[in-house]
Design an enzyme around this catalytic site. Structure first.
Site, PDB file in Angstrom:
ATOM      1  N   ILE A  39      11.218   5.158 -12.847  1.00 50.23           N
ATOM      2  CA  ILE A  39      11.150   4.191 -13.952  1.00 50.23           C
ATOM      3  C   ILE A  39       9.773   3.523 -13.971  1.00 50.23           C
ATOM      4  O   ILE A  39       9.186   3.303 -15.029  1.00 50.23           O
ATOM      5  CB  ILE A  39      12.288   3.158 -13.834  1.00 50.23           C
ATOM      6  CG1 ILE A  39      13.644   3.894 -13.793  1.00 50.23           C
ATOM      7  CG2 ILE A  39      12.252   2.179 -15.004  1.00 50.23           C
ATOM      8  CD1 ILE A  39      14.825   3.005 -13.423  1.00 50.23           C
ATOM      9  N   ASP A  59       2.657   1.279  -4.091  1.00 48.16           N
ATOM     10  CA  ASP A  59       3.801   2.160  -3.814  1.00 48.16           C
ATOM     11  C   ASP A  59       3.578   2.739  -2.421  1.00 48.16           C
ATOM     12  O   ASP A  59       2.451   3.092  -2.078  1.00 48.16           O
ATOM     13  CB  ASP A  59       3.847   3.285  -4.858  1.00 48.16           C
ATOM     14  CG  ASP A  59       5.242   3.897  -4.975  1.00 48.16           C
ATOM     15  OD1 ASP A  59       5.803   3.884  -6.077  1.00 48.16           O
ATOM     16  OD2 ASP A  59       5.758   4.407  -3.952  1.00 48.16           O
ATOM     17  N   SER A  90      20.420  -4.093 -11.842  1.00 50.45           N
ATOM     18  CA  SER A  90      21.262  -2.953 -12.206  1.00 50.45           C
ATOM     19  C   SER A  90      22.596  -3.436 -12.718  1.00 50.45           C
ATOM     20  O   SER A  90      23.106  -4.488 -12.286  1.00 50.45           O
ATOM     21  CB  SER A  90      21.483  -2.100 -10.950  1.00 50.45           C
ATOM     22  OG  SER A  90      22.531  -1.182 -11.151  1.00 50.45           O
ATOM     23  N   TYR A 123      23.934  -1.153  -1.416  1.00 49.04           N
ATOM     24  CA  TYR A 123      22.883  -1.081  -2.439  1.00 49.04           C
ATOM     25  C   TYR A 123      23.142  -2.120  -3.531  1.00 49.04           C
ATOM     26  O   TYR A 123      22.254  -2.883  -3.914  1.00 49.04           O
ATOM     27  CB  TYR A 123      22.820   0.338  -3.039  1.00 49.04           C
ATOM     28  CG  TYR A 123      22.191   0.367  -4.402  1.00 49.04           C
ATOM     29  CD1 TYR A 123      20.815   0.254  -4.549  1.00 49.04           C
ATOM     30  CD2 TYR A 123      22.976   0.459  -5.560  1.00 49.04           C
ATOM     31  CE1 TYR A 123      20.245   0.238  -5.817  1.00 49.04           C
ATOM     32  CE2 TYR A 123      22.418   0.447  -6.815  1.00 49.04           C
ATOM     33  CZ  TYR A 123      21.048   0.339  -6.945  1.00 49.04           C
ATOM     34  OH  TYR A 123      20.494   0.305  -8.186  1.00 49.04           O
ATOM     35  N   LYS A 145      21.119  -5.820  -4.870  1.00 48.53           N
ATOM     36  CA  LYS A 145      20.733  -6.265  -6.216  1.00 48.53           C
ATOM     37  C   LYS A 145      21.295  -7.663  -6.488  1.00 48.53           C
ATOM     38  O   LYS A 145      20.598  -8.536  -7.007  1.00 48.53           O
ATOM     39  CB  LYS A 145      21.221  -5.266  -7.267  1.00 48.53           C
ATOM     40  CG  LYS A 145      20.539  -3.902  -7.206  1.00 48.53           C
ATOM     41  CD  LYS A 145      19.038  -3.990  -7.476  1.00 48.53           C
ATOM     42  CE  LYS A 145      18.351  -2.633  -7.408  1.00 48.53           C
ATOM     43  NZ  LYS A 145      16.884  -2.720  -7.434  1.00 48.53           N
ATOM     44  N   TYR A 155      19.742  -2.628 -15.603  1.00 44.89           N
ATOM     45  CA  TYR A 155      19.712  -1.300 -16.212  1.00 44.89           C
ATOM     46  C   TYR A 155      21.098  -0.681 -16.169  1.00 44.89           C
ATOM     47  O   TYR A 155      21.777  -0.759 -15.146  1.00 44.89           O
ATOM     48  CB  TYR A 155      18.820  -0.324 -15.445  1.00 44.89           C
ATOM     49  CG  TYR A 155      17.459  -0.782 -15.031  1.00 44.89           C
ATOM     50  CD1 TYR A 155      16.759  -1.764 -15.726  1.00 44.89           C
ATOM     51  CD2 TYR A 155      16.846  -0.184 -13.926  1.00 44.89           C
ATOM     52  CE1 TYR A 155      15.488  -2.134 -15.323  1.00 44.89           C
ATOM     53  CE2 TYR A 155      15.581  -0.550 -13.529  1.00 44.89           C
ATOM     54  CZ  TYR A 155      14.903  -1.528 -14.218  1.00 44.89           C
ATOM     55  OH  TYR A 155      13.656  -1.876 -13.802  1.00 44.89           O
ATOM     56  N   ASN A 186      22.302  12.570  -6.454  1.00 48.31           N
ATOM     57  CA  ASN A 186      23.564  11.826  -6.469  1.00 48.31           C
ATOM     58  C   ASN A 186      24.012  11.584  -7.902  1.00 48.31           C
ATOM     59  O   ASN A 186      25.189  11.414  -8.165  1.00 48.31           O
ATOM     60  CB  ASN A 186      23.383  10.444  -5.825  1.00 48.31           C
ATOM     61  CG  ASN A 186      22.960  10.542  -4.392  1.00 48.31           C
ATOM     62  OD1 ASN A 186      23.648  11.169  -3.602  1.00 48.31           O
ATOM     63  ND2 ASN A 186      21.829   9.951  -4.046  1.00 48.31           N
TER      64      ASN A 186
HETATM   65  C1  UD1 Z   1      25.241   5.225  -9.739  1.00 48.80           C
HETATM   66  C2  UD1 Z   1      25.584   4.180  -8.740  1.00 48.80           C
HETATM   67  C3  UD1 Z   1      25.002   2.863  -9.205  1.00 48.80           C
HETATM   68  C4  UD1 Z   1      23.511   2.983  -9.374  1.00 48.80           C
HETATM   69  C5  UD1 Z   1      23.215   4.117 -10.344  1.00 48.80           C
HETATM   70  C6  UD1 Z   1      21.727   4.389 -10.469  1.00 48.80           C
HETATM   71  C7  UD1 Z   1      27.662   4.899  -7.667  1.00 48.80           C
HETATM   72  C8  UD1 Z   1      29.115   4.621  -7.486  1.00 48.80           C
HETATM   73  N1  UD1 Z   1      27.017   4.111  -8.547  1.00 48.80           N
HETATM   74  O1  UD1 Z   1      25.820   4.865 -10.988  1.00 48.80           O
HETATM   75  O2  UD1 Z   1      25.299   1.861  -8.273  1.00 48.80           O
HETATM   76  O3  UD1 Z   1      22.978   1.790  -9.882  1.00 48.80           O
HETATM   77  O4  UD1 Z   1      23.842   5.324  -9.897  1.00 48.80           O
HETATM   78  O5  UD1 Z   1      21.217   5.074  -9.368  1.00 48.80           O
HETATM   79  O6  UD1 Z   1      27.098   5.783  -7.039  1.00 48.80           O
HETATM   80  N2  UD1 Z   1      29.320  12.344 -11.747  1.00 48.80           N
HETATM   81  C9  UD1 Z   1      29.926  13.579 -11.618  1.00 48.80           C
HETATM   82  N3  UD1 Z   1      29.320  14.520 -10.834  1.00 48.80           N
HETATM   83  C10 UD1 Z   1      28.137  14.287 -10.186  1.00 48.80           C
HETATM   84  C11 UD1 Z   1      27.515  13.016 -10.328  1.00 48.80           C
HETATM   85  C12 UD1 Z   1      28.147  12.064 -11.107  1.00 48.80           C
HETATM   86  O7  UD1 Z   1      30.981  13.840 -12.182  1.00 48.80           O
HETATM   87  O8  UD1 Z   1      27.631  15.188  -9.479  1.00 48.80           O
HETATM   88  C13 UD1 Z   1      29.939  11.334 -12.630  1.00 48.80           C
HETATM   89  C14 UD1 Z   1      30.317  10.027 -11.947  1.00 48.80           C
HETATM   90  O9  UD1 Z   1      31.631  10.102 -11.444  1.00 48.80           O
HETATM   91  C15 UD1 Z   1      30.166   9.028 -13.105  1.00 48.80           C
HETATM   92  C16 UD1 Z   1      29.041   9.616 -13.957  1.00 48.80           C
HETATM   93  O10 UD1 Z   1      28.970  11.000 -13.602  1.00 48.80           O
HETATM   94  O11 UD1 Z   1      31.342   9.000 -13.893  1.00 48.80           O
HETATM   95  C17 UD1 Z   1      27.688   8.989 -13.706  1.00 48.80           C
HETATM   96  O12 UD1 Z   1      27.416   9.012 -12.298  1.00 48.80           O
HETATM   97  P1  UD1 Z   1      25.975   8.600 -11.709  1.00 48.80           P
HETATM   98  O13 UD1 Z   1      24.915   9.316 -12.471  1.00 48.80           O
HETATM   99  O14 UD1 Z   1      26.028   8.793 -10.242  1.00 48.80           O
HETATM  100  O15 UD1 Z   1      25.838   7.073 -12.099  1.00 48.80           O
HETATM  101  P2  UD1 Z   1      26.787   5.814 -11.745  1.00 48.80           P
HETATM  102  O16 UD1 Z   1      27.898   6.197 -10.859  1.00 48.80           O
HETATM  103  O17 UD1 Z   1      27.132   5.158 -13.030  1.00 48.80           O
END
Ligand code: UD1
Length: 343
Positions: free
Chosen positions: A12, A31, A129, A153, A157, A181, A202
């Site tokens: 970002i 950084d 966040s 984490y 915040k 965000y 992730n």
């Molecule tokens: C995650 C974090 C949040 C952080 C944000 C930004 C968690 C629980 N929350 O948000 O604290 O501020 O990232 O880094 O980790 N999904 C899948 N398959 C995947 C990955 C995600 O199905 O491989 C789904 C998740 O279940 C969710 C959606 O996609 O419903 C978005 O997930 P993600 O991109 O990880 O964001 P958040 O969980 O909203």
């Protein structure tokens, strides 16, 4: 303004640096490259058409930060504002290594705030966040909801927000913006800068992009039995270019108003399910995204999306990029850089 950007080589931060420069601000980046590649800097310089001063150290090192601020003032380029991005951000890692997260994320903010107070630097924009709304918040989420967290984490915040609230009370000349965000995705339309996770992603969008480009076999969809449009999790995806524009709007607003502390959601106000995002990415890329439905991910919530009214009304900022733009720009970046930035 002379703006110090911590974490300016990150995802970002890098996009925001370009928006600041385009608006005529002077930027200095700090950084430590613990989660960013040096190549980002040359790409930014190429896109900006100018040299960008970058200092490689951990902002939690208060002596180094103080020296830099002192030097810049002596050179006639006194820091007038700080945008503080630098932080660790992987939820799972924070559960495994909470102390490292508290030390890093709190230590950095404490050093930044303390140096600002020592040098009477008034303007601070902080990367918060939507995670601070915790597990049970109603949607759409408004800024006045109570804050909490479900992992270390998220607590960093919440705690950082509290540190800055207290600082803004004690030093009423401070002008602090807490930007919450929602889910940043997408990339610069040039495809030259974008999100480059150092490990297995992730987050959903980078994972989908790596499946599309052939780096991963299939996506795991974490649960299809939520109370949502199709049973999969709903999130408020925001294009990183809109998010970067939000930082500029927030910075310019706090510099022109006498309010010590401002809190703004940065989101679109629209929710998109996992399967809707998969379909949009397939359309943008022309690639099939194989997926399987697996168990829910612990800690996930069904729906999260912003009420962005306050930012729209006060800042005159609103998102202009669609989910299609987010997918098209992510795909351009991923195709041009299948392995991320070169080492
Ligand atoms: C995650 C974090 C949040 C952080 C944000 C930004 C968690 C629980 N929350 O948000 O604290 O501020 O990232 O880094 O980790 N999904 C899948 N398959 C995947 C990955 C995600 O199905 O491989 C789904 C998740 O279940 C969710 C959606 O996609 O419903 C978005 O997930 P993600 O991109 O990880 O964001 P958040 O969980 O909203």
């Amino acid at each position: 303004m002379h703006v110090l950007v911590t974490g300016g080589a990150g995802y970002i931060g890098s996009h925001t640096v370009l928006h600041l420069l385009a608006a005529g601000h002077e930027v200095v980046v700090v950084d430590d490259f613990s989660n960013a590649r040096p190549t980002v800097v040359s790409r930014l310089e190429e896109l900006a058409g100018q040299a960008i001063p970058v200092h490689s150290f951990d902002v939690a090192d208060i002596d180094k930060l103080d020296s830099l601020v002192t030097e810049l003032a002596a050179e006639g380029r006194p820091v007038e504002a700080v945008i503080h991005f630098a932080a660790f951000k992987a939820v799972g890692e924070s559960v495994a290594e909470p102390l490292a997260y508290y030390r890093n994320n709190l230590g950095a903010t404490l050093a930044v705030a303390e140096v600002m107070v020592r040098h009477a630097i008034p303007h601070l924009v902080f990367s918060s966040s939507a995670t601070v709304y915790g597990a049970d918040a109603p949607v759409p989420m408004t800024e006045d909801l109570p804050t909490s967290a479900t992992n270390p984490y998220g607590w960093t915040k919440v705690m950082n927000e509290q540190v800055l609230r207290d600082a803004a009370v004690a030093h009423p000349w401070l002008r602090v913006a807490l930007l919450r965000y929602f889910n940043p995705v997408g990339a610069h339309p040039s495809g030259r800068i974008g999100e480059d996770p150092s490990e297995v992603p992730n987050n959903l969008m980078p994972y989908i992009a790596q499946v599309a480009v052939g780096r991963r076999e299939q996506l795991s969809v974490f649960g299809d039995d939520y109370d949502t449009v199709d049973g999969t999790g709903v999130r408020d995806y925001i294009h990183v270019e809109d998010l970067a524009a939000g930082h500029l709007a927030a910075l310019e607003w706090i510099a022109g108003h006498d309010r010590a502390l401002s809190v703004w959601n940065l989101g679109t106000g629209r929710g998109t399910s996992v399967l809707e995002l998969v379909a949009a990415f397939e359309a943008a890329s022309g690639r099939e995204i194989p997926y399987q439905i697996v168990e829910r991910r612990p800690g996930d919530i069904a729906s999260s999306y912003a009420d962005p009214t306050r930012a729209q009304t006060e800042l005159g900022w609103r998102t202009v990029r669609s989910v299609e733009d987010m997918c098209a720009d992510t795909w351009r970046w991923q195709q041009a850089n299948p392995e991320g930035y070169p080492a």
